[in-house]
Every structure is written in C-alpha cells, then in structure tokens.
Scaffold this active site. Structure first.
Site, PDB file in Angstrom:
ATOM      1  N   ASP A  89     -30.406  99.471  17.957  1.00 26.39           N
ATOM      2  CA  ASP A  89     -31.088  98.520  18.828  1.00 26.39           C
ATOM      3  C   ASP A  89     -30.692  97.139  18.494  1.00 26.39           C
ATOM      4  O   ASP A  89     -29.926  96.846  17.590  1.00 26.39           O
ATOM      5  CB  ASP A  89     -32.628  98.730  18.927  1.00 26.39           C
ATOM      6  CG  ASP A  89     -33.148  98.282  17.290  1.00 26.39           C
ATOM      7  OD1 ASP A  89     -32.592  98.813  16.374  1.00 26.39           O
ATOM      8  OD2 ASP A  89     -34.163  97.841  17.094  1.00 26.39           O
ATOM      9  N   GLU A 147     -35.586  99.997  15.699  1.00 20.30           N
ATOM     10  CA  GLU A 147     -35.834  99.673  14.426  1.00 20.30           C
ATOM     11  C   GLU A 147     -36.307  98.227  14.175  1.00 20.30           C
ATOM     12  O   GLU A 147     -37.256  97.870  13.319  1.00 20.30           O
ATOM     13  CB  GLU A 147     -34.515  99.687  13.263  1.00 20.30           C
ATOM     14  CG  GLU A 147     -34.607  99.517  11.941  1.00 20.30           C
ATOM     15  CD  GLU A 147     -34.771  97.904  11.411  1.00 20.30           C
ATOM     16  OE1 GLU A 147     -35.440  97.610  10.625  1.00 20.30           O
ATOM     17  OE2 GLU A 147     -33.965  97.175  12.214  1.00 20.30           O
TER      18      GLU A 147
END
Length: 406
Positions: A89, A147
């Site tokens: 991400d 995350e």
C-alpha cells in the site's frame, strides 16, 4: 537433505539469476510507483501480483482479508514452512520527486518503499520457482495490503488460516539512513507500539471581550498540549522509552469569539505493552482533569495502534551469521530501535522470525529524504539486496545452507 556444498552452489546460482532480472525489477517497481493505491483500497496492485504468481505456477490465494495475496510454493519433500512478507500500500501524500516514474495519482505516493518491497519479493518468487524440485519444505509468499493504516492487513492475513503451518517468518524494509549494502538488524524490540488519540474539549463559548462569562476551550486545549508532554518527562520511568506527540489542534473560527469546542489529536509510542497501557491511562486522566480546571469537559477516544515489533533473538542472530558468511558484499550493522510502527509485529507474535532493514541511501553526497517524505526516492539496487537476504534465509531452512563456516 541437499548436500551443503550443493546448497552454496544453489544460492550462488539464485543470486546470479536475481541480478540478471534487475531490468525487470526496475520496470515493475516503477509501474507500481506510478500507480499507488491507499490502504484497504488496493485493486490494481493485488491483481498484478496474483497474475504474476499464477504465471509462475504458484498456488495463489486472492482477496485474503480485504485485498491481500498469498502464494504457496510447495517443495518436493517435507520440511519447514518459511514465510516471506512484503507490503504494497501507499501513502496519502503528494509525490514531489522530479522523475519520469512520478506518481500519476494525485495525493497518493509510495513514500515508504512498499513498491520496492513488493517488487523484490516478486523477483525472489521468480527465482525460487526454478528450484522448486530441490525445496525441502514449503515457502509462503505474503503480499500484504494496508500496512499503513491500523488495524492493518497483517491481522487479516493471519486470521485467514493460510499461515497456520509457518515455522519461521522474515520481512524487510528499506532504510533511508542506511547506506546501500548495509543490512540493519535489531535483536528484541525493533519498532514501537502505540495508539492514536483524539480529544474533544467542550464548554460554553462567548464573546472575546467577556471571557469571564464563558469557558475558553482554546486556552484549555493549549494548556492540555503542554500538560501531556509531562507524561514522558515526569510520569514515565526514565529507563523506559516513549513519546507523546500532538499533531493537530483546532479551535475557533473568528477573532472575537471564544470557541465552545477544541479538537486535539496525536499519537503515543513506546516498546513495552505495560507502558502502552500506562500512557493511555495518563492521557485520559490528564485530559479530563485539565479540562475540569477550566470548567470544560473532555472526551478522549483511542484508536488501537500496532504492538511493538519484537525480533526473536535466535532467528535474528542466525540471519546475521548467514549474511556475514554467505553475502560478504553486504555489511550487517546493529540498528537502534525506533518508535516508528509496523504491523509485522502481528506476525512475530505468532511465529519466530525477524524484520530486517536494507540500506537504500543513494549517495553520501545526495540529499537525504527520509521515509514518508514527498521526495523519498530509495536506491533501486536495494531490491537486489532484499532478494539476496530472503534467498539466503530460504537456502538455510530449505536447502541445508550452514549458518557459519565452521
């Protein structure tokens, strides 16, 4: 069992293969960098990863949790199960680099190296699949979403049950303070735990010329910001580490109106779980008592953050020995613990392993832009070094590579 001599040859061959596909790494990483996706909103990235795994004939699981992807490479004989993890991400910030592969998504960029991590693991998969018949055990490739935003993707992937057979787990992160070729290792606590919090102060506002007829929540909020700093300096045991940071304070809309509301938001970080709960209690208590001094009230809302990353000492020591022995071109260094946070902590609570850092600073004379900086631009050769360490760990557990010359 693979003969020790053969295991060294296998590792050398895999590293040669890894280096040979470096141009592919560059292309894949830059494509990811140009098309970043925010936590829990990843669509394009996991699709590319899944297609890659399937093209290699790796057992592939999509939509693990929200959008994670897990691949399982099963060896030819029974043995340990090793997990390797990369996150994919991006961050909600503008890319300010002047490069050809600049983010094409307004307000979103890879400023934490997750595109580097993901590409490195994908290339490791490409190399390892060629040696599938020699694997004495299984490898689980974890491509993790989200995350950057608690509660994070790690807990979702663990909850899927796909990792139930894992014996050891390894994760990597680029390290802007580390020079290219450095591998940072930390035994025990490596990264912090903490909470994010919001405080809403409420009172009776009024005219700026008549403060005695009102409750000034802005003044109360300013006092509270200072009082919260006493948690670390006067409440916390000096032998323990912690930080309380206020990142936002908002109150009022006019020059002559005493506001009836004030909003404060911040984060707390530490290593020890007990300290985490103590800090949370102190924030709540100080917020409410400070507000009361001004005749206001305080509502405190906590958002549970990640636990501390605790690297298992035997696995960390073992990885250092493996790198020192078999990757002499790399330099292992002891990295000081940091109060930054990572949901890799969840994996290490469930399985033995370690989270290591890979130096990615381009040049000592070049500007140093840290993680989460809009101009963060790690040296792409760090992908090869991530791959080398992953391959060395796999070679130890599944090809019989010794951890020392002795």
């Amino acid at each position: 069992m693979v003969h020790i001599g053969n295991s060294k040859e296998i590792l050398s061959e895999m590293i040669r293969n890894l280096k040979s596909i470096y141009p592919d790494m560059i292309d894949v990483r830059r494509d990811f960098h140009m098309h970043p996706e925010l936590s829990f909103k990843e669509v394009r990235t996991p699709k590319i990863i899944a297609e890659h795994l399937k093209s290699l004939g790796i057992e592939t699981y999509e939509n693990v949790g929200t959008s994670g992807v897990v691949g399982i490479l099963r060896g030819s004989s029974r043995g340990p199960t090793i997990a390797l993890r990369a996150d994919f991400d991006a961050l909600p910030m503008q890319d300010e680099k002047d490069v050809s592969y600049k983010s094409t998504v307004n307000g979103v960029t890879h400023a934490c190296g997750h595109d580097i991590h993901t590409t490195a693991l994908m290339m490791v998969e490409k190399v390892l699949v060629k040696h599938k018949d020699k694997l004495q055990g299984d490898i689980i490739f974890i491509h993790q979403h989200a995350e950057e935003e608690p509660p994070g993707g790690a807990s979702e992937i663990i909850a899927s049950g796909l990792l139930k057979d894992v014996d050891y787990i390894y994760g990597a992160h680029v390290w802007d303070d580390g020079a290219l070729g450095e591998i940072g290792l930390t035994e025990g606590y490596a990264m912090g735990a903490g909470d994010n919090f919001e405080i809403l102060l409420s009172g009776d506002g009024g005219h700026g010329a008549m403060p005695h007829n009102s409750v000034d929540t802005l003044v109360a909020g300013c006092q509270l910001v200072g009082n919260l700093q006493n948690i670390i300096s006067r409440r916390l045991d000096p032998q323990k580490s912690g930080v309380v940071t206020i990142g936002t304070i908002k109150s009022g809309d006019s020059y002559n109106v005493i506001p009836s509301k004030a909003y404060i938001a911040g984060t707390s970080r530490c290593f020890n779980p007990e300290t985490k709960q103590q800090i949370r209690g102190w924030i709540d208590h100080i917020s409410k008592t400070t507000a009361e001094q001004f005749g206001a009230s305080a509502e405190v809302i906590f958002a549970q953050g990640y636990d501390a990353v605790y690297n298992h000492i035997p696995e960390t020591k073992n990885l250092k020995t493996l790198v020192d022995t078999h990757l002499p071109e790399l330099t292992t260094v002891t990295k000081d613990p940091a109060l930054t946070a990572e949901d890799f902590a969840d994996y290490l609570k469930a399985f033995p392993g370690t989270f290591f850092f890979v130096g990615a600073h381009r040049d000592e004379n070049a500007p140093r832009y840290p993680l989460h900086h809009p101009k963060f631009n790690p040296d792409e050769r760090s992908m090869i070094n991530i791959g080398k360490v992953f391959l060395t760990a796999v070679s130890h557990h599944l090809f019989g590579l010794e951890a020392s010359h002795d």
